[in-house]
Design a protein around this motif. Structure first.
Motif, PDB file in Angstrom:
ATOM      1  N   PRO A 246     -32.746   3.248  63.524  1.00  0.00           N
ATOM      2  CA  PRO A 246     -31.433   2.791  64.006  1.00  0.00           C
ATOM      3  C   PRO A 246     -30.461   3.916  64.351  1.00  0.00           C
ATOM      4  O   PRO A 246     -29.429   3.664  64.976  1.00  0.00           O
ATOM      5  CB  PRO A 246     -30.897   1.962  62.827  1.00  0.00           C
ATOM      6  CG  PRO A 246     -32.114   1.513  62.093  1.00  0.00           C
ATOM      7  CD  PRO A 246     -33.064   2.659  62.209  1.00  0.00           C
ATOM      8  N   GLU A 247     -30.784   5.144  63.952  1.00  0.00           N
ATOM      9  CA  GLU A 247     -29.871   6.260  64.205  1.00  0.00           C
ATOM     10  C   GLU A 247     -30.341   7.141  65.359  1.00  0.00           C
ATOM     11  O   GLU A 247     -29.910   8.289  65.484  1.00  0.00           O
ATOM     12  CB  GLU A 247     -29.718   7.102  62.928  1.00  0.00           C
ATOM     13  CG  GLU A 247     -29.266   6.314  61.715  1.00  0.00           C
ATOM     14  CD  GLU A 247     -27.979   5.546  61.969  1.00  0.00           C
ATOM     15  OE1 GLU A 247     -27.087   6.089  62.650  1.00  0.00           O
ATOM     16  OE2 GLU A 247     -27.873   4.390  61.501  1.00  0.00           O
ATOM     17  N   ARG A 248     -31.198   6.633  66.235  1.00  0.00           N
ATOM     18  CA  ARG A 248     -31.701   7.447  67.342  1.00  0.00           C
ATOM     19  C   ARG A 248     -30.635   7.727  68.393  1.00  0.00           C
ATOM     20  O   ARG A 248     -30.773   8.652  69.193  1.00  0.00           O
ATOM     21  CB  ARG A 248     -32.893   6.752  68.008  1.00  0.00           C
ATOM     22  CG  ARG A 248     -34.175   6.794  67.175  1.00  0.00           C
ATOM     23  CD  ARG A 248     -35.317   6.184  67.939  1.00  0.00           C
ATOM     24  NE  ARG A 248     -35.036   4.788  68.281  1.00  0.00           N
ATOM     25  CZ  ARG A 248     -35.636   4.124  69.269  1.00  0.00           C
ATOM     26  NH1 ARG A 248     -36.524   4.737  70.030  1.00  0.00           N
ATOM     27  NH2 ARG A 248     -35.343   2.855  69.494  1.00  0.00           N
ATOM     28  N   PHE A 249     -29.584   6.910  68.407  1.00  0.00           N
ATOM     29  CA  PHE A 249     -28.494   7.109  69.369  1.00  0.00           C
ATOM     30  C   PHE A 249     -27.182   7.295  68.626  1.00  0.00           C
ATOM     31  O   PHE A 249     -27.006   6.801  67.506  1.00  0.00           O
ATOM     32  CB  PHE A 249     -28.382   5.905  70.310  1.00  0.00           C
ATOM     33  CG  PHE A 249     -29.617   5.655  71.131  1.00  0.00           C
ATOM     34  CD1 PHE A 249     -29.927   6.467  72.206  1.00  0.00           C
ATOM     35  CD2 PHE A 249     -30.480   4.612  70.821  1.00  0.00           C
ATOM     36  CE1 PHE A 249     -31.069   6.248  72.963  1.00  0.00           C
ATOM     37  CE2 PHE A 249     -31.618   4.389  71.559  1.00  0.00           C
ATOM     38  CZ  PHE A 249     -31.920   5.205  72.644  1.00  0.00           C
ATOM     39  N   ARG A 250     -26.265   8.028  69.243  1.00  0.00           N
ATOM     40  CA  ARG A 250     -24.904   8.161  68.705  1.00  0.00           C
ATOM     41  C   ARG A 250     -24.117   6.912  69.065  1.00  0.00           C
ATOM     42  O   ARG A 250     -24.138   6.459  70.214  1.00  0.00           O
ATOM     43  CB  ARG A 250     -24.231   9.407  69.276  1.00  0.00           C
ATOM     44  CG  ARG A 250     -24.894  10.702  68.873  1.00  0.00           C
ATOM     45  CD  ARG A 250     -24.176  11.886  69.502  1.00  0.00           C
ATOM     46  NE  ARG A 250     -22.761  11.877  69.110  1.00  0.00           N
ATOM     47  CZ  ARG A 250     -21.802  12.458  69.818  1.00  0.00           C
ATOM     48  NH1 ARG A 250     -22.088  13.067  70.969  1.00  0.00           N
ATOM     49  NH2 ARG A 250     -20.554  12.425  69.398  1.00  0.00           N
ATOM     50  N   ARG A 251     -23.393   6.375  68.096  1.00  0.00           N
ATOM     51  CA  ARG A 251     -22.719   5.086  68.297  1.00  0.00           C
ATOM     52  C   ARG A 251     -21.320   5.290  68.907  1.00  0.00           C
ATOM     53  O   ARG A 251     -20.302   4.908  68.329  1.00  0.00           O
ATOM     54  CB  ARG A 251     -22.656   4.337  66.977  1.00  0.00           C
ATOM     55  CG  ARG A 251     -24.046   4.019  66.422  1.00  0.00           C
ATOM     56  CD  ARG A 251     -23.975   3.130  65.184  1.00  0.00           C
ATOM     57  NE  ARG A 251     -25.303   2.894  64.639  1.00  0.00           N
ATOM     58  CZ  ARG A 251     -26.145   1.971  65.066  1.00  0.00           C
ATOM     59  NH1 ARG A 251     -25.775   1.173  66.067  1.00  0.00           N
ATOM     60  NH2 ARG A 251     -27.339   1.829  64.531  1.00  0.00           N
ATOM     61  N   THR A 252     -21.296   5.872  70.072  1.00  0.00           N
ATOM     62  CA  THR A 252     -20.016   6.102  70.747  1.00  0.00           C
ATOM     63  C   THR A 252     -19.521   4.876  71.506  1.00  0.00           C
ATOM     64  O   THR A 252     -18.340   4.809  71.870  1.00  0.00           O
ATOM     65  CB  THR A 252     -20.130   7.276  71.732  1.00  0.00           C
ATOM     66  OG1 THR A 252     -21.096   6.952  72.738  1.00  0.00           O
ATOM     67  CG2 THR A 252     -20.571   8.540  71.017  1.00  0.00           C
TER      68      THR A 252
END
Length: 544
Positions: A246-252
């Motif tokens: 779930p942390e493969r992308f930055r949650r911007t």
């Protein structure tokens, strides 16, 4: 940070703010109860309101000024009650509104306030709002949730990921569109850009405020809004082999959108309709974002919950720097708060050891601001292993293999040697709670951690220096953390030994020990330094 003002006594709930304007939530110790794990009253193995009611004397004896309950609403309980099917009722496992009213009255009679979890980001898929929304594309409540057409070949509308693993979109076969869910597919996100949604949540708040609750802790307060045009998240440059999927992308695009601050301001406005209430929020309290969540010209949260000590290295210099950085980041007039335990994080006694848990208690209760104590930490409960087959946390089920389960931090309390939590089978296995972590065993032991917490809370209630005084770090090297708290002529120095060695940190002059981490040192005179045994702390009344 502005100078803090004087509190009055915290004896009566009806007292409200002190004569100098100090509100109750700046004077109280807040006690967080993970409702399913505190006390079961009916033998179903699940904690409930009647169970809490039966333990109100423990809360009063401990000396806390407020209780914060995790969700008590009707729910399928796929995520410990954070999947809500009705915001304006009490769920069957927890009791009913009549029991809620009796609990609130019992707490009020003992001078204890009541704070509820508010979960405005999402509902259960069984909530009537979502059932109506998914019925048809032209449903009146369709826009109460976040919908989008699937991508080519049935792909998700974008690359957003659920915190519980997999795409954050689920296609609804009946209408052919996908709905967004930051958590489980059974937890669809509300569309906070819709004014009708915001008005409905405001009415939920008013329902409980009229019923006498003293405030709310806003769950997932930083993620109420998503990018309006659903743009992809950027890759996370720090991904490695240990990074959970779930942390493969930055949650911007899904976290901390600027418009979310406006929504928090609206929640604050609702709370302000009722006197003497408080708004807490689960947000990112990094120094650069902290002022926004407090608000300046536009007030938002009274207390953005500060979890930074939970993940801090347990070393004097690291703690000293973190405390100072947080205090320096506060906007003018803002009030600090401190959290050392949480239902989402490993237990403090498990993180730093049972000996240092006593030092953690002294730190939490003497820092400037409001302390928030997690139920069970007052007796040093560790994180208790839960076999995977008995686990209930969606993290463990949906993202296995990364050690993300929160079940070990949520195991039911052990009240007595025989258990005391339930007459049935507990919802999580509790046989791993150590014998020394029972409330009954520690209640009468003058050297227990529970007794230390009671003494610390009583001292905090009686000393202006601890309730509202100024703070200065004096030293944080050589294994000790030493800081001063003072208000006018009331001065105290807190000296904490974070090692297993005997140490003698310097003090600013003469003094008398008013409380130590172990019994027997009260009244001892010290001059220019204080001898600390391994894992020992002392609070010294200074004499100039």
């Amino acid at each position: 940070m502005s100078d803090l003002t004087d509190p009055a006594s915290d004896d009566a709930r009806s007292a409200g703010a002190s004569a100098t304007g100090q509100p109750w939530w700046q004077r109280a110790v807040i006690y967080q109860i993970f409702t399913p794990s505190f006390q079961d009253s009916d033998g179903d193995g699940f904690g409930d309101l009647a169970g809490i009611l039966s333990r109100v004397d423990h809360l009063a004896d401990l000396g806390v000024g407020a209780v914060w309950l995790t969700p008590i609403y009707p729910s399928p309980l796929l995520d410990a009650g954070y999947d809500i099917a009705d915001y304006c009722a009490v769920g069957r496992p927890f009791g009913d509104l009549d029991t809620f009213d009796r609990l609130r009255a019992a707490l009020q009679a003992r001078g204890i306030r009541l704070i509820l979890d508010l979960v405005p980001n999402h509902t259960s898929d069984r909530h009537p709002w979502f059932r109506e929304a998914r019925a048809a594309r032209d449903s009146p409540k369709r826009d109460w949730y976040v919908w989008a057409d699937p991508g080519p070949g049935g792909l998700p509308p974008n690359n957003w990921l659920s915190r519980f693993g997999g795409p954050a979109w689920t296609t609804d076969p009946a209408t052919g569109q996908a709905y967004y869910h930051a958590f489980l597919p059974e937890q669809p996100d509300l569309n906070w850009r819709n004014p009708a949604v915001r008005a409905a949540i405001h009415d939920v708040m008013r329902f409980w405020l009229r019923r006498g609750v003293d405030g709310f802790r806003v769950d997932a307060a930083a993620v109420l809004a998503e990018d309006a045009v659903l743009r992809d998240e950027p890759p996370n440059p720090d991904v490695d082999g240990d990074t959970p999927p779930p942390e493969r992308f930055r949650r911007t695009r899904t976290d901390s959108q600027p418009v979310g601050l406006d929504y928090l301001a609206e929640l604050r406005q609702v709370v302000e309709e009722f006197p003497d209430r408080v708004l807490l929020g689960e947000v990112d309290t990094a120094p650069d974002t902290l002022p926004d969540f407090y608000g300046a010209d536009v007030p938002r949260l009274h207390l953005p919950l500060n979890y930074r000590l939970v993940d801090a290295p347990w070393k004097p210099d690291a703690i000293g720097r973190l405390v100072q950085d947080f205090l320096d980041a506060l906007p003018e007039g803002a009030w600090p708060n401190w959290v050392l335990g949480s239902h989402d994080k490993p237990r403090i006694a498990g993180r730093i050891g049972t000996d240092q848990a006593r030092i953690a208690a002294m730190l939490l209760m003497t820092l400037p601001g409001t302390p928030i104590l997690y139920a069970g930490d007052e007796v040093g409960m560790p994180s208790v292993p839960v076999p995977p087959e008995a686990g209930r946390d969606p993290f463990e089920r949906c993202v296995p293999g990364y050690g993300l389960s929160r079940d070990p931090f949520r195991v039911p309390l052990r009240w007595e040697a025989e258990g005391g939590f339930t007459t049935g089978e507990p919802w999580l296995p509790a046989d791993g709670v150590p014998d020394h972590c029972t409330i009954a065993a520690q209640r009468g032991d003058p050297g227990s951690l529970l007794t230390l917490y009671r003494r610390l809370i009583a001292l905090r209630r009686s000393r202006m220096a601890l309730q509202t005084g100024r703070y200065r770090r004096l030293s944080s090297g050589g294994g000790t953390l030493v800081f001063a708290r003072w208000h006018r002529a009331d001065g105290l120095v807190v000296a904490l030994n974070l090692t297993a060695s005997r140490l003698r940190p310097a003090l600013p002059g003469r003094g008398r020990i008013v409380l130590a981490s172990g019994p027997g040192r009260e009244g001892e005179t010290v001059e220019d330094s204080v001898a600390l045994g391994p894992h020992e702390g002392a609070i010294v009344e200074t004499r100039g």
